[in-house]
Design an enzyme around this catalytic site. Structure first.
Site, PDB file in Angstrom:
ATOM      1  N   LYS A 295       0.833  -1.208   0.000  1.00  0.00           N
ATOM      2  CA  LYS A 295       0.000   0.000   0.000  1.00  0.00           C
ATOM      3  C   LYS A 295       0.868   1.259   0.000  1.00  0.00           C
ATOM      4  O   LYS A 295       0.668   2.167  -0.809  1.00  0.00           O
ATOM      5  CB  LYS A 295      -0.923   0.025   1.235  1.00  0.00           C
ATOM      6  CG  LYS A 295      -1.913  -1.126   1.270  1.00  0.00           C
ATOM      7  CD  LYS A 295      -2.858  -1.023   2.449  1.00  0.00           C
ATOM      8  CE  LYS A 295      -2.177  -1.119   3.795  1.00  0.00           C
ATOM      9  NZ  LYS A 295      -1.511  -2.410   4.060  1.00  0.00           N
ATOM     10  N   THR A 296       1.823   1.281   0.896  1.00  0.00           N
ATOM     11  CA  THR A 296       2.672   2.460   0.979  1.00  0.00           C
ATOM     12  C   THR A 296       3.533   2.572  -0.285  1.00  0.00           C
ATOM     13  O   THR A 296       3.786   3.657  -0.793  1.00  0.00           O
ATOM     14  CB  THR A 296       3.554   2.397   2.242  1.00  0.00           C
ATOM     15  OG1 THR A 296       2.681   2.221   3.367  1.00  0.00           O
ATOM     16  CG2 THR A 296       4.339   3.667   2.441  1.00  0.00           C
TER      17      THR A 296
ATOM     18  N   ASP B 176      -2.031   7.796   3.888  1.00  0.00           N
ATOM     19  CA  ASP B 176      -1.621   6.432   4.273  1.00  0.00           C
ATOM     20  C   ASP B 176      -2.247   6.110   5.638  1.00  0.00           C
ATOM     21  O   ASP B 176      -2.587   7.018   6.391  1.00  0.00           O
ATOM     22  CB  ASP B 176      -0.088   6.374   4.362  1.00  0.00           C
ATOM     23  CG  ASP B 176       0.444   4.935   4.275  1.00  0.00           C
ATOM     24  OD1 ASP B 176      -0.367   4.003   4.154  1.00  0.00           O
ATOM     25  OD2 ASP B 176       1.680   4.758   4.328  1.00  0.00           O
ATOM     26  N   GLU B 177      -2.374   4.843   5.972  1.00  0.00           N
ATOM     27  CA  GLU B 177      -2.914   4.412   7.272  1.00  0.00           C
ATOM     28  C   GLU B 177      -4.273   5.075   7.554  1.00  0.00           C
ATOM     29  O   GLU B 177      -4.534   5.561   8.647  1.00  0.00           O
ATOM     30  CB  GLU B 177      -1.938   4.750   8.410  1.00  0.00           C
ATOM     31  CG  GLU B 177      -0.517   4.272   8.201  1.00  0.00           C
ATOM     32  CD  GLU B 177      -0.330   2.786   8.494  1.00  0.00           C
ATOM     33  OE1 GLU B 177      -1.310   2.129   8.854  1.00  0.00           O
ATOM     34  OE2 GLU B 177       0.796   2.303   8.314  1.00  0.00           O
TER      35      GLU B 177
ATOM     36  N   GLN C  47      -5.658  -3.434  10.847  1.00  0.00           N
ATOM     37  CA  GLN C  47      -4.565  -2.758  11.548  1.00  0.00           C
ATOM     38  C   GLN C  47      -5.033  -1.489  12.248  1.00  0.00           C
ATOM     39  O   GLN C  47      -4.237  -0.620  12.575  1.00  0.00           O
ATOM     40  CB  GLN C  47      -3.443  -2.412  10.569  1.00  0.00           C
ATOM     41  CG  GLN C  47      -2.745  -3.635  10.013  1.00  0.00           C
ATOM     42  CD  GLN C  47      -1.538  -3.263   9.165  1.00  0.00           C
ATOM     43  OE1 GLN C  47      -0.572  -2.730   9.655  1.00  0.00           O
ATOM     44  NE2 GLN C  47      -1.632  -3.522   7.871  1.00  0.00           N
TER      45      GLN C  47
ATOM     46  N   ARG D 144       5.306  -6.979  11.111  1.00  0.00           N
ATOM     47  CA  ARG D 144       6.470  -6.114  10.866  1.00  0.00           C
ATOM     48  C   ARG D 144       7.674  -6.946  10.442  1.00  0.00           C
ATOM     49  O   ARG D 144       8.652  -6.433   9.916  1.00  0.00           O
ATOM     50  CB  ARG D 144       6.871  -5.298  12.119  1.00  0.00           C
ATOM     51  CG  ARG D 144       5.856  -4.299  12.672  1.00  0.00           C
ATOM     52  CD  ARG D 144       5.287  -3.406  11.623  1.00  0.00           C
ATOM     53  NE  ARG D 144       4.022  -3.928  11.150  1.00  0.00           N
ATOM     54  CZ  ARG D 144       3.483  -3.565   9.975  1.00  0.00           C
ATOM     55  NH1 ARG D 144       4.087  -2.722   9.183  1.00  0.00           N
ATOM     56  NH2 ARG D 144       2.337  -4.070   9.580  1.00  0.00           N
TER      57      ARG D 144
HETATM   58  P1  ATP Z   1       1.612  -2.043   6.028  1.00  0.00           P
HETATM   59  O1  ATP Z   1       0.184  -2.480   6.034  1.00  0.00           O
HETATM   60  O2  ATP Z   1       2.419  -2.776   7.046  1.00  0.00           O
HETATM   61  O3  ATP Z   1       1.758  -0.560   6.074  1.00  0.00           O
HETATM   62  P2  ATP Z   1       2.011  -1.914   3.170  1.00  0.00           P
HETATM   63  O4  ATP Z   1       0.823  -2.527   2.549  1.00  0.00           O
HETATM   64  O5  ATP Z   1       2.087  -0.445   3.215  1.00  0.00           O
HETATM   65  O6  ATP Z   1       2.225  -2.546   4.619  1.00  0.00           O
HETATM   66  P3  ATP Z   1       4.589  -1.770   1.939  1.00  0.00           P
HETATM   67  O7  ATP Z   1       5.352  -1.309   3.112  1.00  0.00           O
HETATM   68  O8  ATP Z   1       4.286  -0.785   0.886  1.00  0.00           O
HETATM   69  O9  ATP Z   1       3.278  -2.513   2.415  1.00  0.00           O
HETATM   70  O10 ATP Z   1       5.333  -3.002   1.258  1.00  0.00           O
HETATM   71  C1  ATP Z   1       5.852  -4.091   2.004  1.00  0.00           C
HETATM   72  C2  ATP Z   1       7.179  -4.570   1.412  1.00  0.00           C
HETATM   73  O11 ATP Z   1       6.951  -5.234   0.181  1.00  0.00           O
HETATM   74  C3  ATP Z   1       8.110  -3.434   1.100  1.00  0.00           C
HETATM   75  O12 ATP Z   1       9.425  -3.824   1.382  1.00  0.00           O
HETATM   76  C4  ATP Z   1       7.907  -3.232  -0.401  1.00  0.00           C
HETATM   77  O13 ATP Z   1       9.029  -2.637  -0.995  1.00  0.00           O
HETATM   78  C5  ATP Z   1       7.675  -4.641  -0.879  1.00  0.00           C
HETATM   79  N1  ATP Z   1       6.866  -4.696  -2.108  1.00  0.00           N
HETATM   80  C6  ATP Z   1       5.590  -4.283  -2.264  1.00  0.00           C
HETATM   81  N2  ATP Z   1       5.151  -4.503  -3.535  1.00  0.00           N
HETATM   82  C7  ATP Z   1       6.172  -5.086  -4.191  1.00  0.00           C
HETATM   83  C8  ATP Z   1       6.353  -5.564  -5.551  1.00  0.00           C
HETATM   84  N3  ATP Z   1       5.387  -5.475  -6.471  1.00  0.00           N
HETATM   85  N4  ATP Z   1       7.545  -6.092  -5.858  1.00  0.00           N
HETATM   86  C9  ATP Z   1       8.531  -6.184  -4.942  1.00  0.00           C
HETATM   87  N5  ATP Z   1       8.434  -5.761  -3.678  1.00  0.00           N
HETATM   88  C10 ATP Z   1       7.270  -5.220  -3.292  1.00  0.00           C
HETATM   89 MG    MG Z   2       2.187   0.920   4.806  1.00  0.00          MG
END
Ligand code: ATP
Ligand code: MG
Length: 720
Positions: free
Chosen positions: A31-32, A218-219, A249, A600
């Protein structure tokens, strides 16, 4: 720009920049990453001006990381873009235009301590007593009102027939007036006043609505009503609003966050495009399965599937320690071992815990093993009020011209010297150019009551005596005298709160700083000590690049990731925290926090707990958290001993208090004849179906009443 680092769903979210967009997805699904790529794509490919973009994150650390991630994609081309937290965004808006709602631009922001002193004054002036109107609970009622955007008038109107709340509305009103006359805002005001400004001032609203053509949050699951209104106000003109979040979350319910905001988005924005992301890129399968097995116990959540390609991976490590010291040493040793054997950096490790107070034991072990660490989310040691206060005494003794130091402590601990008295002194000082401390030596020309004069004389005598002591006593003894004679710790002891106890601990810690200085420094003078401290606190802020282990509470860890994560102190009463144990909603929030903590971890997850623990100065027997027994056993390393934790029943809790005898003890293990799937009748809620059972506690879905938790210790259910 290269968008190949995105999967199909992520790509569709990144490239759809116009119109409302909701990304609802589980932990680690990118997402981020989507937000950062979106920003880069808009600036680099679509040539959208960074000036018209706004991204909102939850913590400063998250804002910093987002900027770094964007920088690594497109260099510093996004430097004019606002990437900020809600609070810093609001400060920026208010510094520019708050005069339009009657404040001065140079307003100060009150921290919790300032708020407490002010609210105490207000409670007193409203003729109320602190024992029935506890300052902290009055403040949290006011904070809750601000989250809901209720000003004192609206608050009063809503609660006029509630005795307690209608009294609090009077305090709230006075508190706001006093804040204003001090030209101060508290944290909740930052958002409240920004909303007020945007709502009432068409010119300012128009300016920001035009400026921010694209808004990203975000969040989003953790926004409260006021933040929700703010976001909508800012994006009303262009409606290019992208929000991302995960209902599993949501961990700020206690601070007024409202999951409904995320669930209602589709209602508020009828044409919203919704993206779901299902692949987790962060964690190994073991870790993801573990987190899922915990979160699935929550009722009424949107069922989400998350999968990962990272099949390999170490199993979850469970460690039972003797006590908190033993736990901390185990963690430190594991870090050392992995650092050496696997060639890892310290920044690969994070230690997460439920409450700030737990950090102390962990810190000590890390120091003992010479492992550098950094605590996030709570104040640095030398920024803490009690340390600054003691330092101010020392500074004044060293330099009687230090007016700031004098002003800081002349009424700390409370001596009955008010702002008026200080004003009179300052006025005179302005004319004569003397220092405040100098003026205190001759009070004859001042229009002050005899009582105040006596107090000030005593204060001067005390400081003068410190100056003498400084010359003859070793520094450690001298500092002890300052702490004793000012009665600083005595006042904290009398306060008798967790916060005060934390402050006393910090002062103890300060004494060890002095001791260390005495051992290590050639010149053992106060002057040398003061400059060494200013150097340390200065250095503290520039060691950003260093390699260190991260320590933080679970709440501050949201959105972050680390190769190796330790969840420490996973015990009943700590996690879940005791106050949440009797309320199903709060328990679910604790469970979401557990999900946040576990997700995490990228490669390795440790869960540790202790048999005994000293916390807040009390030693208690501890038992493993129920969350541990909720994780599928097969996911733990083989030698892990999993102790099944039965949630404590109401009977256990109250048997001593209410002297319930064995004979009164109703069917202790629940009713044998009633199991999951049974249809039952409850004396009050009527007919329902059992959906889950733990010990004596039944989770029952009642017709027309929703889901309730019933403890059969006290109530018999009849099977139908
Ligand atoms: P959270 O809910 O904990 O905030 P999130 O959904 O925001 O998580 P991110 O932090 O954006 O998730 O991504 C998690 C990890 O996966 C990061 O290290 C990111 O770089 C990696 N990642 C996400 N999408 C891809 C992709 N398509 N290819 C490779 N790595 C990815
Ligand atoms: Mg995130």
């Amino acid at each position: 720009m290269d968008l190949t680092g995105l999967n199909k769903d992520q790509l569709s979210a990144v490239t759809r920049v116009e119109g409302p967009l909701l990304i609802l997805a589980g932990a680690g699904s990118g997402k981020t990453r989507v937000i950062t790529y979106r920003i880069a794509h808009m600036i680099e490919d679509l040539k959208i001006s960074p000036y018209s973009l706004l991204a909102i994150t939850f913590t400063n650390k998250a804002a910093k990381e987002m900027r770094e991630r964007v920088n690594s994609l497109i260099g510093d081309r996004a430097k004019d873009m606002w990437i900020s937290t809600f609070h810093s965004l609001c400060v920026r808006i208010l510094r520019r235009d708050i005069e339009r709602i009657g404040y001065n631009r140079s307003f100060v922001i009150y921290d919790t301590q300032d708020q407490l002193s002010l609210i105490k004054e207000c409670i007193k002036e409203c003729g109320l007593r602190e024992d029935s109107f506890k300052p902290s609970s009055v403040l949290s009622a006011i904070s809750g009102a601000k989250d809901k955007l209720l000003n004192p008038k609206a608050f009063e109107a809503r609660y006029f027939n509630d005795f307690r709340l209608s009294k609090i509305s009077k305090v709230y009103d006075l508190y706001q007036r006093k804040l204003k006359s001090n030209n101060a805002l508290d944290f909740d005001d930052l958002i409240f006043k920004t909303v007020e400004l945007l709502k009432t001032d068409e010119f300012v609203r128009d300016f920001y609505q035009r400026k921010f053509q694209y808004v990203m949050v975000d969040e989003y699951q953790d926004t409260n009503h006021a933040q929700y209104v703010l976001i909508n106000l800012l994006s009303e003109m262009h409606k290019n609003l992208c929000v991302v979040g995960d209902d599993d979350q949501s961990i700020y319910g206690w601070r007024g966050a409202d999951i409904a905001n995320i669930l209602d988005f589709e209602k508020d924005y009828k044409d919203a495009f919704v993206v779901k992301l299902e692949q987790n890129y962060r964690s190994t399968e073991v870790i993801l399965d573990g987190a899922n097995s915990v979160i699935k116990r929550n009722l009424g959540r949107k069922n989400k599937k998350l999968w990962t390609q990272l099949k390999e991976g170490e199993k979850i490590k469970l460690h039972k320690a003797y006590d908190e010291k033993d736990e901390a040493n185990f963690i430190a040793r594991e870090i050392k071992k992995r650092q050496e054997e696997e060639d890892r950096n310290l920044r690969d490790f994070a230690l997460l815990y439920r409450t700030n107070a737990q950090s102390r034991a962990l810190e000590e072990a890390l120091i003992k093993h010479s492992i550098s660490y950094k605590i996030f989310g709570s104040l640095k040691f030398y920024d803490r009020k009690e340390i600054k206060d003691i330092m101010a005494y020392l500074r004044l003794v060293q330099n009687p011209l230090d007016d700031l130091a004098l002003k800081r402590i002349v009424n700390v601990p409370k001596r009955g010297i008010g702002a008026k008295t200080l004003e009179k002194l300052e006025e005179r000082a302005l004319v004569t150019g003397e220092s405040l401390f100098g003026l205190l030596h001759d009070l004859s020309g001042f229009d002050l009551s005899t009582k105040v004069k006596t107090t000030l004389n005593k204060f001067v005598m005390m400081i003068n005596s410190f100056m003498d002591m400084k010359e003859i006593l070793p520094l450690t003894e001298f500092v002890q005298k300052v702490i004793d004679n000012t009665r600083y710790v005595d006042e904290l002891k009398a306060e008798d709160t967790d916060e005060a106890r934390g402050r006393i601990e910090n002062i103890e810690e300060f004494k060890s700083v002095v001791m260390e200085f005495m051992q290590n420094s050639e010149e053992k003078t106060l002057e040398e000590f003061l400059s060494s401290v200013s150097l340390v606190s200065d250095l503290d802020s520039i060691d950003e690049e260093d390699d260190f282990v991260t320590l933080m509470t679970l709440h501050s860890a949201k959105g972050l990731e680390f190769p190796v994560v330790f969840l420490a102190g996973v015990e009943e009463g700590i996690f879940p925290i005791s106050r949440a144990m009797l309320d199903e909603n709060q328990l679910e929030e604790e469970r979401r926090l557990c999900y946040v903590g576990m997700t995490r971890a990228k490669q390795i997850l440790y869960i540790t707990y202790a048999n005994e623990r000293t916390l807040y100065g009390r030693r208690n027997h501890a038992i493993a958290s129920r969350f541990i027994s909720e994780i599928d056993e097969s996911l733990f390393e083989e030698n892990a001993k999993i102790e099944k934790t039965k949630p404590q029943s109401l009977y256990d809790r109250y048997k001593d208090k209410y002297k319930i005898g064995q004979d009164d003890k109703p069917k202790f293990d629940g009713q044998d004849d009633i199991t999951v799937g049974s249809k039952i009748k409850h004396p009050k809620f009527g007919i329902g179906m059992v959906v889950a059972k733990t010990g004596t506690v039944y989770t029952i879905a009642f017709e027309g009443q929703g889901i309730k938790q019933i403890d059969t210790t006290f109530i018999s259910l009849s099977k139908l």
